[in-house]
Design an enzyme around this catalytic site. Structure first.
Site, PDB file in Angstrom:
ATOM      1  N   GLU A 164       8.901  40.023   4.644  1.00 44.94           N
ATOM      2  CA  GLU A 164       9.773  39.084   3.931  1.00 44.94           C
ATOM      3  C   GLU A 164       8.931  37.998   3.269  1.00 44.94           C
ATOM      4  OE1 GLU A 164      14.051  36.954   4.726  1.00 44.94           O
ATOM      5  OE2 GLU A 164      12.507  36.627   6.207  1.00 44.94           O
ATOM      6  N   GLU A 302      12.717  38.416  11.669  1.00 40.83           N
ATOM      7  CA  GLU A 302      13.844  39.125  12.279  1.00 40.83           C
ATOM      8  C   GLU A 302      13.876  40.619  12.039  1.00 40.83           C
ATOM      9  OE1 GLU A 302      15.339  37.509   8.212  1.00 40.83           O
ATOM     10  OE2 GLU A 302      14.054  36.809   9.838  1.00 40.83           O
ATOM     11  N   ASN A 303      12.752  41.301  11.909  1.00 40.19           N
ATOM     12  CA  ASN A 303      12.773  42.750  11.693  1.00 40.19           C
ATOM     13  C   ASN A 303      13.793  43.392  12.634  1.00 40.19           C
ATOM     14  OD1 ASN A 303      10.220  42.478  10.080  1.00 40.19           O
ATOM     15  ND2 ASN A 303       9.459  41.893  12.101  1.00 40.19           N
ATOM     16  N   GLU A 336      16.427  34.269  15.543  1.00 41.22           N
ATOM     17  CA  GLU A 336      16.069  35.610  15.075  1.00 41.22           C
ATOM     18  C   GLU A 336      17.101  36.659  15.493  1.00 41.22           C
ATOM     19  OE1 GLU A 336      13.847  35.763  12.919  1.00 41.22           O
ATOM     20  OE2 GLU A 336      13.036  33.759  13.270  1.00 41.22           O
TER      21      GLU A 336
END
Length: 885
Positions: A164, A302-303, A336
């Site tokens: 990101e 926050e994958n 997250e």
């Protein structure tokens, strides 16, 4: 993503398929094809990526293969996708029962694209695009990157990804835009002794017989490219299962025992969100991966199913970690994990609506912390900080609306700021308070269910809120606060009529740098508490009035402090509020103090009002109020720094105010101390040390000397405070002792802290030594840029000049997405206009015109601070003279 926000804004006024899926991924909803900004042609749409990665950590390179299932939507001769720093060895396009086509390949480094041109037209339909390629492994958090860290058995290297906002294109040739969601099937070949982690559980592993192992992961749900994740390293994993989900924490070997608090927090937060969102977490596992080092840009990412978090925001070592560390671990996890819904399950269509990710995650973080750890804020004071925190930045000409148009990758990177996070959270808090918790949750649940596995824009959420809370003019209010910038100012005056108080409210605008500005217009929800303790609510559209029973008690505007506006009371009303200050709830006391300070700083209220209020805070007041007093006095000290004699006299006065409170608390924790008391103790020691209190400095030095002999003698609550004070006041011999600690430390987390301490020295020669060290390999690739930034707090010109003089070397130490912010930020603490000229010259030469927002913000902040300092000083000095200072 958990953003690392700077203090620059505050200083301006201070003077994170198959049977293997436990819960199958639902198909995208029919309305998922939203209109969105794009930098790629819209004639091709990917549906699935099969990715094979072979990293070569030792030479910072990797080999990749990707097979992309795609749909061609209209006749075309070329396909364009995103790719950065890649070399293609093979590209071919195939179709069922058709001949493979081999295109010509053209790279555009500036546009970050690759274009494949074919010798004949491609008819609409489904195709398979196969690419063999190679790429680079970096040393900063962009794309696939390496982090080196010390251990007792020598240095180690681990690999992680960070995509990101727009860096998946460094890992996979892809349609790297949030609305182009697809499924991903990842396979990784890595050393057999290392752990490989991704979003989904491993579906299979196979030893290749050459010391390597192939790990194939289960396919992901449909998601955006920036949420894909991979890590490879010498890791341990600890897990627990809850409600069908395996919750895990992964850390470097030997550290997983420090993950217990994060693990249990993750489980508790996940339970809370399953209930709140009304849609259960859809993946079979949720890992949180701890990484050594740091970024100048973020602390966690926050994958989906594989949150990435730097160690300092995930691991808790009771010997060295304090309460603030524990709170940061929890709030980072809460932030997250909220993204697993707001961002991952439902993703903004384009970066214009980034706040749908970050503002909501920030708000959920605060809400969940209050619910699951009420002991950390027993008086709910956080509401005052949530609403006020973003206001100073939002009150400058350089602000922007929450929903903003993003045209370039660089602009998307700059959108991760205090408005997107802080104001987004504050406005949500106000809107929830306006419609009620139940209606708000109903609207959120409906939005999540309707857009799951798809993309959305802000108005999609507002549509659900209008249904959940009819008759509230909700969209009008929401648009006022999200589509235009700035801070409303509610002017309040009152008169007594027939035994009732008639409160008149008038809406203006609070601005720091434009005193003559024509105010914008908002519909402002305002809560008012009268003398009977009852709260009345009114929607202020320009003007409004209320009648409240009785005329003797003061009327409080913004009761509960959830409104996003500042309150300017007429003199008589402020006098009444001040007289009854002790009877107000603590959160309202804090709100009144924060507004008075901010209004005085820009000349809308006398400085004496704010300072008198601070001086009447009694010894028995809530700890948060004392923290505010200490911070206010530190701001006055900064205001006076150009006059050492005057500053010295003020410091004696300030020490006399704060020292008795520290004496009451003592230096060491007591068993019945609340969280707020423990943090106040640290703040008082820190501020008194900054004010040059001889007793505090001597005690800190005594404790440091004892620490050198026995590290266990310095408890975790005071460890960072004492070491920081010693580092700031260090002489050469002390600096060398701190340097020796850094060199000998085998814990990557503590090692990072020590190198940060070396950059804190007030002594200019020692600051220069820290800068010189930052350009060596010694601190580690991710510490060096932070060291330069830390030097800049005390020596902005020294650090800025050094960094710009060594720009090529420093560029390699900074996340590529952060450079347009990093360099101007080094000068943000300066108090003279020479820095303005330096920043403008640098921006003109090195920063693209479309990426200069941060440079403009810093320049405007310096100019305004210089102007306000001149305006404020006479009032502050007059107030001090009245007190014999």
């Amino acid at each position: 993503m958990r953003r690392l926000l700077t203090t620059a804004i505050a200083l301006a006024l201070a003077g994170s398929a198959t049977a293997a899926l436990a819960r199958p991924a639902a198909p995208a909803p029919a309305d998922a094809q939203v209109d969105a900004t794009t930098q790629l042609p819209r004639d091709v749409r990917p549906t699935h990526y099969d990715v094979e990665i072979v990293p070569h950590a030792e030479r910072l390179a990797f080999d990749g293969k990707v097979r992309i299932n795609l749909d061609v939507l209209k006749p075309i001769r070329s396909i364009t996708l995103n790719a950065v720093d890649m070399a293609f060895s093979s590209v071919r396009l195939s179709r069922a029962q058709g001949q493979d086509l081999v295109p010509k390949v053209a790279m555009d480094a500036a546009a970050q694209t690759a274009t494949f041109t074919f010798d004949r037209e491609l008819a609409p339909g489904s195709y398979l695009l196969s690419i063999d390629y190679s790429g680079k492994i970096g040393t900063q958090a962009n794309g696939l990157f390496a982090l080196d860290y010390p251990t007792a058995s020598g240095n180690k290297r681990a690999l992680y990804t960070q995509f990101e906002n727009s860096d998946a294109r460094r890992f996979i040739p892809s349609w790297d835009e949030p609305s182009l969601k697809a499924t991903f099937h990842l396979a990784v070949t890595a050393p057999a002794g290392q752990m490989v982690v991704s979003n989904m559980p491993a579906a299979s592993t196979h030893d290749l017989g050459d010391g390597r192992r192939l790990t194939v992961f289960a396919p992901t749900p449909k998601m955006s490219t920036y949420l894909l994740f991979m890590a490879v390293g010498d890791f341990d994993r600890t897990t627990l299962s809850d409600n069908g989900v395996e919750v895990g924490v992964i850390a470097q070997k030997g550290k997983v025992d420090q993950a217990r608090f994060a693990l249990e927090s993750g489980r508790d937060v996940l339970r809370e969100y399953d209930d709140y969102f009304g849609v259960k977490y859809p993946l079979p596992k949720l890992d949180n991966i701890a990484a050594p080092g740091r970024s100048q840009f973020f602390s966690a990412m926050e994958n989906w199913g594989a949150i990435f978090t730097f160690e300092s925001s995930l691991l808790f070592d009771p010997a060295t970690s304090n309460l603030s560390d524990k709170q940061r671990i929890f709030t980072t996890a809460a932030h997250e994990i909220a993204h697993q819904w707001f961002g991952d399950l439902v993703t903004m269509a384009w970066w214009d609506d980034l706040w749908l990710n970050e503002g909501f995650a920030t708000w959920m973080e605060g809400r969940t912390t209050r619910k699951l750890h009420p002991e950390w804020d027993v008086d709910n004071v956080d509401a005052a900080f949530t609403s006020r925190g973003p206001m100073n930045g939002d009150a400058y000409a350089t602000t922007h609306p929450i929903v903003q148009h993003i045209a370039t990758v660089e602009q998307a990177s700059q959108a991760f700021d205090g408005i997107t996070y802080g104001k987004g959270s504050a406005v949500i808090s106000m809107l929830e308070d306006y419609v009620g918790e139940d209606a708000w949750r109903t609207g959120v649940r409906s939005y999540i269910a309707k857009h799951a596995y798809g993309n959305a824009v802000t108005d999609d959420l507002w549509k659900e809120m209008e249904i959940a809370a009819p008759g509230k003019q909700f969209t009008q209010v929401a648009h006022d606060f999200t589509l235009q910038p700035g801070v409303p100012l509610i002017k309040a005056s009152a008169r007594c009529e027939g035994g009732n108080t008639v409160l008149q409210l008038e809406q203006g605008e609070y601005t720091v740098d434009r005193p003559g500005k024509v105010p914008l217009r908002w519909h402002v929800p305002v809560s008012v508490r009268g003398g009977d303790g009852q709260v009345q609510r009114v929607l202020v559209d320009g003007q409004a009035s209320l009648s409240l029973p009785g005329c003797t008690a003061p009327v409080l505007v913004n009761a509960g402090q959830k409104g996003y506006f500042r309150t300017l009371y007429a003199p008589a009303q402020f006098k009444a509020i001040s007289a009854g200050f002790a009877k107000l709830p603590v959160v309202d006391q804090m709100g009144v103090m924060l507004d008075a300070q901010a209004l005085a700083a820009v000349g809308l209220q006398p400085e004496a009002d704010s300072l008198d209020l601070a001086m009447q805070v009694p010894m028995t007041a809530a700890p948060e109020l004392w923290q505010n007093v200490a911070g206010q006095l530190a701001g006055i000290d900064d205001l006076l720094k150009a006059d050492p004699k005057r500053q010295a006299a003020f410091r004696t006065f300030a020490q006399a105010k704060l020292s008795p409170k520290l004496a009451q608390l003592g230096w060491d924790n007591r068993a019945d101390d609340s969280a707020a008391v423990r943090q106040l103790r640290q703040s008082l020691i820190g501020v008194l040390g900054m004010l040059g209190d001889a007793k505090v400095l001597a005690e800190a030095r005594r404790r440091f000397d004892a620490f050198l002999a026995n590290p266990a003698s310095l408890g975790p609550d005071l460890r960072r405070t004492v070491l920081g004070m010693v580092a700031r006041n260090a002489d050469a011999a002390t600096w060398d002792k701190l340097h020796a600690l850094a060199q000998a430390e085998k814990s990557s987390m503590l090692r990072d802290q020590y190198y940060g301490l070396l950059a804190m020295a007030k002594d200019k020669a020692l600051a220069q030594r820290a800068l010189d060290m930052a350009l060596t390999a010694e601190p580690g690739a991710t510490n060096s840029a932070s060291m330069i930034a830390t030097v800049a707090r005390e020596h902005p010109h020294l650090a800025f000049d050094f960094a710009t003089a060594h720009r090529t070397q420093v560029d390699a130490l900074v996340d590529s997405t952060s450079r347009a912010r990093y360099y101007p930020g080094l000068g943000s603490g300066a108090d003279d206009l020479k820095m303005v000229d330096k920043i403008n010259a640098f921006a003109e030469q090195y920063i693209a015109p479309t990426s200069r927002r941060e440079a403009q913000r810093v320049v405007n902040g310096i100019q305004t601070r210089v102007k306000l300092r001149q305006q404020r000083l006479p009032q502050v000095e007059a107030w001090l003279k009245q007190r014999g200072v």
